[in-house]
Design an enzyme around this catalytic site. Sequence first.
Site, PDB file in Angstrom:
ATOM      1  N   ARG A 172      19.700  10.005   1.888  1.00 16.55           N
ATOM      2  CA  ARG A 172      19.220  11.370   2.099  1.00 16.55           C
ATOM      3  C   ARG A 172      20.375  12.330   2.372  1.00 16.55           C
ATOM      4  NH1 ARG A 172      13.538  10.218   5.301  1.00 16.55           N
ATOM      5  NH2 ARG A 172      12.277  10.305   3.420  1.00 16.55           N
TER       6      ARG A 172
ATOM      7  N   LYS B 157      -4.089   0.797   1.560  1.00 18.18           N
ATOM      8  CA  LYS B 157      -5.479   1.269   1.616  1.00 18.18           C
ATOM      9  C   LYS B 157      -5.891   2.203   0.482  1.00 18.18           C
ATOM     10  CE  LYS B 157      -5.516   1.419   6.613  1.00 18.18           C
ATOM     11  NZ  LYS B 157      -5.061   2.516   7.415  1.00 18.18           N
TER      12      LYS B 157
ATOM     13  N   GLY C  54       9.192   6.034  -0.420  1.00 21.10           N
ATOM     14  CA  GLY C  54       8.624   5.035   0.474  1.00 21.10           C
ATOM     15  C   GLY C  54       9.073   3.620   0.175  1.00 21.10           C
TER      16      GLY C  54
ATOM     17  N   GLY D 251       5.637  10.709   1.087  1.00 17.36           N
ATOM     18  CA  GLY D 251       4.432  11.517   1.312  1.00 17.36           C
ATOM     19  C   GLY D 251       4.372  12.723   0.400  1.00 17.36           C
TER      20      GLY D 251
HETATM   21  P1  AMP Z   1       1.211   2.001   1.955  1.00 17.82           P
HETATM   22  O1  AMP Z   1       1.815   2.511   3.222  1.00 17.82           O
HETATM   23  O2  AMP Z   1      -0.224   2.329   1.781  1.00 17.82           O
HETATM   24  O3  AMP Z   1       2.055   2.304   0.726  1.00 17.82           O
HETATM   25  O4  AMP Z   1       1.202   0.427   2.097  1.00 17.82           O
HETATM   26  C1  AMP Z   1       2.359  -0.338   2.261  1.00 17.82           C
HETATM   27  C2  AMP Z   1       1.973  -1.601   2.955  1.00 17.82           C
HETATM   28  O5  AMP Z   1       0.939  -2.235   2.242  1.00 17.82           O
HETATM   29  C3  AMP Z   1       3.096  -2.589   3.066  1.00 17.82           C
HETATM   30  O6  AMP Z   1       3.476  -2.720   4.408  1.00 17.82           O
HETATM   31  C4  AMP Z   1       2.487  -3.874   2.524  1.00 17.82           C
HETATM   32  O7  AMP Z   1       2.773  -5.003   3.333  1.00 17.82           O
HETATM   33  C5  AMP Z   1       1.000  -3.592   2.561  1.00 17.82           C
HETATM   34  N1  AMP Z   1       0.260  -4.398   1.588  1.00 17.82           N
HETATM   35  C6  AMP Z   1       0.480  -4.512   0.282  1.00 17.82           C
HETATM   36  N2  AMP Z   1      -0.356  -5.407  -0.270  1.00 17.82           N
HETATM   37  C7  AMP Z   1      -1.114  -5.914   0.717  1.00 17.82           C
HETATM   38  C8  AMP Z   1      -2.136  -6.887   0.794  1.00 17.82           C
HETATM   39  N3  AMP Z   1      -2.530  -7.539  -0.293  1.00 17.82           N
HETATM   40  N4  AMP Z   1      -2.702  -7.145   1.989  1.00 17.82           N
HETATM   41  C9  AMP Z   1      -2.293  -6.470   3.072  1.00 17.82           C
HETATM   42  N5  AMP Z   1      -1.321  -5.541   3.085  1.00 17.82           N
HETATM   43  C10 AMP Z   1      -0.727  -5.264   1.920  1.00 17.82           C
END
Ligand code: AMP
Length: 433
Positions: free
Chosen positions: A36, A232, A390, A413
């Site tokens: 950054r 999610k 990210g 984000g």
């Molecule tokens: P996000 O912040 O929504 O981009 O999610 C990133 C996080 O999703 C990471 O810390 C991953 O460990 C988690 N993640 C990815 N795939 C899975 C999964 N199948 N089950 C649980 N967590 C997951």
Amino acid sequence: MNKKTVRDVDVKGKRVLVRCDFNVPMKDGVITDENRIIGALPTIKYLMEQGAKVVLCSHMGKPHSIFSAEVKLNKKDKKKVESGETTAEAIIEKAKKDEPKKLTLAPVAKRLNELLDGKVAFATDVVGNDAAAKVAACKNGECVLLENLRFHWEEEGKELEFCKKLASYCDVYVNDAFGTAHRSHASTAAIVEYGLVKTAVCGFLIEKELSVMADSLEHPVRPFVAILGGAKVADKLNVISNLLEKCDTLIIGGGMSYTFIKAQGGTVGTSLVDDEKIDYCKDMIKKAKDMGKELLLPVDTVVTKAFPDPIDAPVEIKTVESKAIPDDCMGMDIGEKTRKLFADKVKSAKTVIWNGPMGVFENPMLAKGTIAVAEALAEAKGATTIVGGGDSAAACTQLGFADKITHISTGGGASLELFEGKVLPGIACLNDK
Ligand code: AMP
């Protein structure tokens, strides 16, 4: 891009306030990734060469606004207080002791000073005597970096008097903090929205981020493949819907894919599922079909019996069909067939955007899917490949693929909000061309 940039204004001899994103990862006071800082250099160097007096500002981490009367507890702290584990007073006392040292921008100032031939001074406050003195002493072609903006709650609170003090340091405002352009805070938007600085333009980093990402979204060379992963579905509702309209193929992996698989009638064991979003997923599957778009989901899945604890602990894994995950298993990564399916799709695309890991990539045994996607982007010949910040950006950098990818965004984000089709407040407030 219809916003003015630093090239469109005369800055010689003027005081220019530049909002940067120097929120770099640190360990024990040492910067562990200076991307950054490097990303901000072109704008800073340009302004210095033009003979401006450059006042730099940024946030670092999430302090408890320790320099101000109003202290905000974050969600985690609130839970601790509610459960009786600790008191708000104890949290604040600890923050007052630790955070001035832990979240200071002093290490960034030191590194910037090395990179900019000893022309960078550091103000130990934001709107106090030291900042006023250092800004007043700043000569043409020199820089001052102010202390962490978020030491003041007024930064996130968009407080008018705080904005006025920041505005008193400058004749021209430059936003180059793409990573916080989706936030409407004092230094990212309010200072301009309140009419306190009339000349407000973007820096080269924001210009580059916007031109690559907005351009690819609006005028993609086809086939256009978008890949979404991460935990999610609920976090990415609008992203899924908006990207489906723009791309030819939408690939969904990671934790969010199991809600889609359940929506299709599959069994997903103990995998991450958002039952409230099943209908939404059904709608998206229908939307894809109606629009003639391809929606790709995992066909095989790497499962474990339990979530690894700690997250990088060795785990027993096996691969099963995605639509038939055994009751006592949870999906943790995409399987080998899916890795090939997704990689082939990526390699035949002309535009690719990617956000979110394909599995629990923090664990080396569950990182193969994320690595395969990163690799496919790096190998996609002749394609514009964009990684939306990210975790996915970190994965590409760690794997050494960064220079094989067209653009790795500095804002997770912010880039997601662009993918959602939202207008970013830190950019909307700037002067039109
Ligand atoms: P996000 O912040 O929504 O981009 O999610 C990133 C996080 O999703 C990471 O810390 C991953 O460990 C988690 N993640 C990815 N795939 C899975 C999964 N199948 N089950 C649980 N967590 C997951």
